[in-house]
Design an enzyme around this catalytic site. Sequence first.
Site, short mmCIF file in Angstrom:
data_model
loop_
_atom_site.label_atom_id
_atom_site.label_comp_id
_atom_site.label_asym_id
_atom_site.label_seq_id
_atom_site.Cartn_x
_atom_site.Cartn_y
_atom_site.Cartn_z
N ASP A 165 1.27 -1.06 0.13
CA ASP A 165 0.25 0.06 -0.32
C ASP A 165 0.88 1.35 0.30
O ASP A 165 2.06 1.51 -0.40
CB ASP A 165 -0.93 0.04 1.17
CG ASP A 165 -2.04 0.32 1.17
OD1 ASP A 165 -2.42 2.26 0.92
OD2 ASP A 165 -2.98 -0.12 0.96
N HIS B 111 -3.78 5.85 3.43
CA HIS B 111 -4.39 5.04 2.61
C HIS B 111 -3.96 3.85 3.55
O HIS B 111 -4.47 2.73 4.26
CB HIS B 111 -4.21 4.41 1.37
CG HIS B 111 -5.23 3.09 0.66
ND1 HIS B 111 -4.58 2.51 0.58
CD2 HIS B 111 -6.07 4.40 0.58
CE1 HIS B 111 -5.60 1.56 0.30
NE2 HIS B 111 -6.58 2.63 -0.50
N SER C 143 -11.30 -1.17 -0.68
CA SER C 143 -10.33 -0.75 -0.20
C SER C 143 -10.46 -1.38 1.80
O SER C 143 -8.98 -1.70 2.25
CB SER C 143 -9.75 0.77 -0.14
OG SER C 143 -8.85 1.34 -1.58
#
Length: 473
Positions: free
Chosen positions: A61, A99, A300
Amino acid sequence: MKRATAAGALSLTAVLLFQLAAPSPAHADEWRDKEYWLTDYGITEAWKKTQGEGVKVAVIDTGIDPSHPDLAGAVSGGTDVSGAGDPRGARGLGVNPEHGTLVATLLAGRGHTDSGSGDSEDSADSGDSADAKDSGDKDKEKYDGPGNGPDGIIGVAPKAELLSVSAWIGGSNPGGVPIDDQLPNAVRWAVDSGAKVINMSLGSSSTAWPESWDDAFLYAEQNDVVIVAAAGNRGVGMIQVGAPATIPGVLTVAGLDRQGKASWDSSSEGISIGVAAPAENLVGGLPNGPARYAEWSGTSAAAPLVSGVAALIRSAHPELSAAQVINRIITTAKDGGAPGRDTLYGYGIVDANAAVNANVPAVAANPLGTIEEWIRIHRRGEAPAAPESEPPAGPAVPDIPEPQVPVAAEPYLEEDPVPAALVLGFGGLILLVGTAGTIAVLRVRRSGRAVPEPGTEGPPEGGEREKAPAELV
């Protein structure tokens, strides 16, 4: 040109793959209360057997902040494949640096006691901070639940270890490494570092993937690693699933709304979807600063929930192969949508408790296919391999008798009233027709008029036409 197109598409969708709500400085225990999926999807029941002990999960990520209070002790290693990040993968990169931390907390967050909420800077003085710390230590001593405390985000596998692999996803990478090289490098590093599960909460707008990815995904497959990928979000233009979620053998995760139905915005559609998990009204941890939590949505967020379930299975059943782990997840899923597998729910809705505890027959191969077979057929152009063994015997086929040759029957000598009646009926009809014809001829002859033969004109040769009697006219 092909490489550049693939990289650009991946960057765009990875950037938009989640929707981040405005962060809030609310107390951490309020966030724990929002984790509805823990009970609704069998996770708390599965914790009675395992919490992911002894399993390493790699998160490929934007990077994970290990200083987040809910990740204390969770991150055991990391690297950077972008050339622009922290060598341990401990700093967020790109246009969405938060994220990776959001993903990590949903997957393996450990929670904390209130003293670790990160709000101590709001205290009036250091004495207040010390009092808060003492209170937190006492709360931690009393706490006997999963993770490190009752506050903050607790992940699906709160005792699993995380490996952080930071990549530059979105925008121009100052490190100069293209995404087509970053991802395969990330997968290889994760495998070599002992990951048994890899989470990829990123996706492409294309179903195809660069050839440079083939060997890395094959390497993971050959080393018995489960790879979980997000299906993508319709709300940002991903109508269909894109790579890497289209790669054979990868467990692709679709998204559900709060009611457990296929999400319109926070999911997409495709034949490669394996299972569906919550993707709306989720919460997660943010890196840096006092406001360390946010609500978010998207596949996600759904993907790390399923990666956590895979970690629970691998902890409870270390003897199982990656193919068997995936098989347990999809065969125990609760059917959703159209009966059987479909393009919105895959095999169904994830059930963590059943996936960990149900009696599931073993399988020899990944039911989602293999990248090895795909490479052999599509990259090398070889024909599909013939089965290595004979298929299991089916039901016995009944013997079909030889066709019978007709034999002439002996004449029927006895009288049969039905055939006799038919014969007599036709005989009477013939007799009647014959009699009528004879009468007609006699009447004509009496009239003195001869009946010419077909094709003749005038009287017969050597004589005159016979005059018909007047009475016959």
